[in-house]
Design an enzyme around this catalytic site. Structure first.
Site, PDB file in Angstrom:
ATOM      1  N   LYS A 124       1.107  -1.601  -0.422  1.00  0.00           N
ATOM      2  CA  LYS A 124      -0.024  -0.276   0.077  1.00  0.00           C
ATOM      3  C   LYS A 124       0.943   1.810   0.144  1.00  0.00           C
ATOM      4  CE  LYS A 124      -3.701  -2.438  -0.441  1.00  0.00           C
ATOM      5  NZ  LYS A 124      -4.575  -3.082   0.440  1.00  0.00           N
TER       6      LYS A 124
HETATM    7  C1  LIG Z   1      -5.264  -4.351   1.418  1.00  0.00           C
HETATM    8  C2  LIG Z   1      -7.154  -4.013   0.712  1.00  0.00           C
HETATM    9  C3  LIG Z   1      -7.653  -4.004   1.897  1.00  0.00           C
HETATM   10  C4  LIG Z   1      -7.475  -5.179   3.150  1.00  0.00           C
HETATM   11  O1  LIG Z   1      -6.008  -4.545   3.861  1.00  0.00           O
HETATM   12  P1  LIG Z   1      -5.268  -5.498   4.847  1.00  0.00           P
HETATM   13  O2  LIG Z   1      -4.490  -3.928   5.478  1.00  0.00           O
HETATM   14  O3  LIG Z   1      -4.341  -6.587   4.578  1.00  0.00           O
HETATM   15  O4  LIG Z   1      -6.325  -5.815   5.448  1.00  0.00           O
HETATM   16  C5  LIG Z   1      -8.810  -3.821   1.807  1.00  0.00           C
HETATM   17  N1  LIG Z   1      -9.848  -3.714   0.780  1.00  0.00           N
HETATM   18  C6  LIG Z   1      -9.163  -3.626  -0.326  1.00  0.00           C
HETATM   19  C7  LIG Z   1      -9.773  -2.978  -1.021  1.00  0.00           C
HETATM   20  C8  LIG Z   1      -7.577  -3.759  -0.126  1.00  0.00           C
HETATM   21  O5  LIG Z   1      -6.666  -3.834  -1.483  1.00  0.00           O
END
Ligand SMILES: *Cc1c(COP(=O)(O)O)cnc(C)c1O
Length: 389
Positions: free
Chosen positions: A190
């Site tokens: 991210k």
């Molecule tokens: C990465 C992601 C999540 C989950 O994030 P985590 O921190 O890995 O639990 C949820 N929604 C979307 C759209 C994502 O891209």
């Protein structure tokens, strides 16, 4: 793959980790304070400030998945309640609804923005609908005015999945502050990373207090003082909570990542624009341009490979990119493609045709502030070679 290419493999979504983070983590290690403590509080404060909120409006947790689940529970959503979300998202969005005890309802996306289609949301509202859970896909803001109109008309809760939208703004308002709750991810790929990690923002401080209690076994808020050095304090359990708290080690990384968020965003924007210009004459579909009054989060750069036009299948294209030493991603196979949801809810991919087509054609190219200009040009020439070769 030859060894020279392997050496230069561009890892998809590789985070940029600099010495500041390394030092801060080391500092936590040496202090012996690894768990939830002062650095988590600092990270919450910095993140709320970045979003124009106050410290009491943010709760750090161990993932965005946890953030979504706790937001739903804090909003009082559970068994018998329906939550409307998009058919083009990561499975965690839907799983969080299921784990909160509610029933997910998915709707198709707009083919251009790839975001939840407000008209479809409206058609899906029933007497049991309690919340809408949009995802700002790739970093492009959803039609929030359209969604807010529905939320206000039907008395619903709005929970924004901002996993792609740390930097995103909608008409000058920051993503995650338009709804009742905003949920963020700091997973390794991210735009701000803590390894694993997440954050809940809420308009109401009571909601954040509830999220904090839920994230730490359901122990009273005072339990957080347990992490201080002011002597022993009893704690009382008020509900069966979860173990979703963030550690100081994670916050150590986040604090410094967040300091660089705007610089990283500018680099992402530069790469995104370079791709957009380089691919405009190819027989593939590029993302919609970003309007002058939009602030895109530039989390993903995705192109659509339609075999009929491009002369190559999407999966073949993925393989050819990997052979050239370039890591690629797929965001996402539509939710209705997965057997669990088909079995449990009877969803069929063809009932969500835009999400189905995007999921079968989409390819995400590397987009990270860590990429050098040379890396970016290598991605571009590889895409062109594969499509023209
Ligand atoms: C990465 C992601 C999540 C989950 O994030 P985590 O921190 O890995 O639990 C949820 N929604 C979307 C759209 C994502 O891209």
């Amino acid at each position: 793959m030859s060894d020279t290419i392997k050496d230069k493999f561009i890892v998809f979504g590789a985070p940029e980790i600099l010495e500041d983070e390394v030092q801060e983590v080391t500092d936590s290690m040496r202090s012996g304070w690894l768990g939830t403590g002062p650095k988590v509080a600092r990270f919450e404060e910095a993140f709320s400030k970045y979003k124009g909120y106050t410290k009491g409006q943010a709760a750090a947790v161990n993932s965005c998945t946890a953030a979504l689940q706790l937001s739903l529970i804090a909003a009082g959503i559970g068994p018998g309640d329906e939550v409307i979300t998009t058919s083009l998202t990561f499975c965690a969005t839907v799983n969080a609804i299921i784990h909160a005890g509610a029933t997910p309802v998915i709707v198709d996306v707009d083919p251009g923005s790839m975001n939840i289609d407000v008209e479809r949301v409206k058609e899906a509202i029933t007497d049991n609908t309690r919340a809408i859970l949009p995802v700002h896909f790739a970093g492009r803001a959803c039609d929030m005015n359209g969604l807010l109109e529905l939320v206000n008309a039907y008395g619903l809760t709005l929970i924004e999945d901002c996993a792609h939208a740390i930097e995103t703004e909608y008409k000058g308002k920051k993503a995650g502050t338009l709804g009742d709750f905003g949920c963020f991810s700091f997973y390794v790929t991210k735009n701000v990373v803590t390894g694993e990690g997440g954050m809940v923002l809420a308009r109401s401080k009571e909601d954040i207090d509830r999220v904090k209690v839920l994230s730490l076994h359901g122990m009273s808020k005072d339990a957080w003082n347990r992490f201080g050095d002011s002597g022993y304090k009893h704690y009382l359990v008020h509900e069966a909570g979860y173990k979703f708290n963030m550690m100081d080690i994670q916050a150590s990384i986040g604090i410094h990542q967040l300091k660089r968020v705007d610089r990283s965003w500018r680099r992402r924007q530069e790469i995104w624009n370079r791709y957009q210009q380089a691919f405009k004459d190819l027989d593939i579909t590029c993302p919609m341009d970003v309007g002058p009054d939009e602030r895109h989060g530039y989390h993903l750069y995705t192109v659509l490979i339609d075999e009929e036009k491009a002369g190559i299948q999407r999966d073949e294209f993925l393989d050819r990119m990997t052979d050239k030493g370039i890591g690629v991603g797929v965001h996402y196979l539509s939710i209705a493609e997965h057997p669990y949801y088909q079995k449990t809810f009877g969803w069929r991919p063809e009932d969500f045709p835009n999400a189905q087509r995007i999921g079968r054609q989409t390819v995400s190219l590397p987009l990270s502030p860590k990429l050098s200009d040379e890396d970016v040009e290598r991605v571009i020439s590889s895409v062109i070679e594969i499509l023209k070769g």
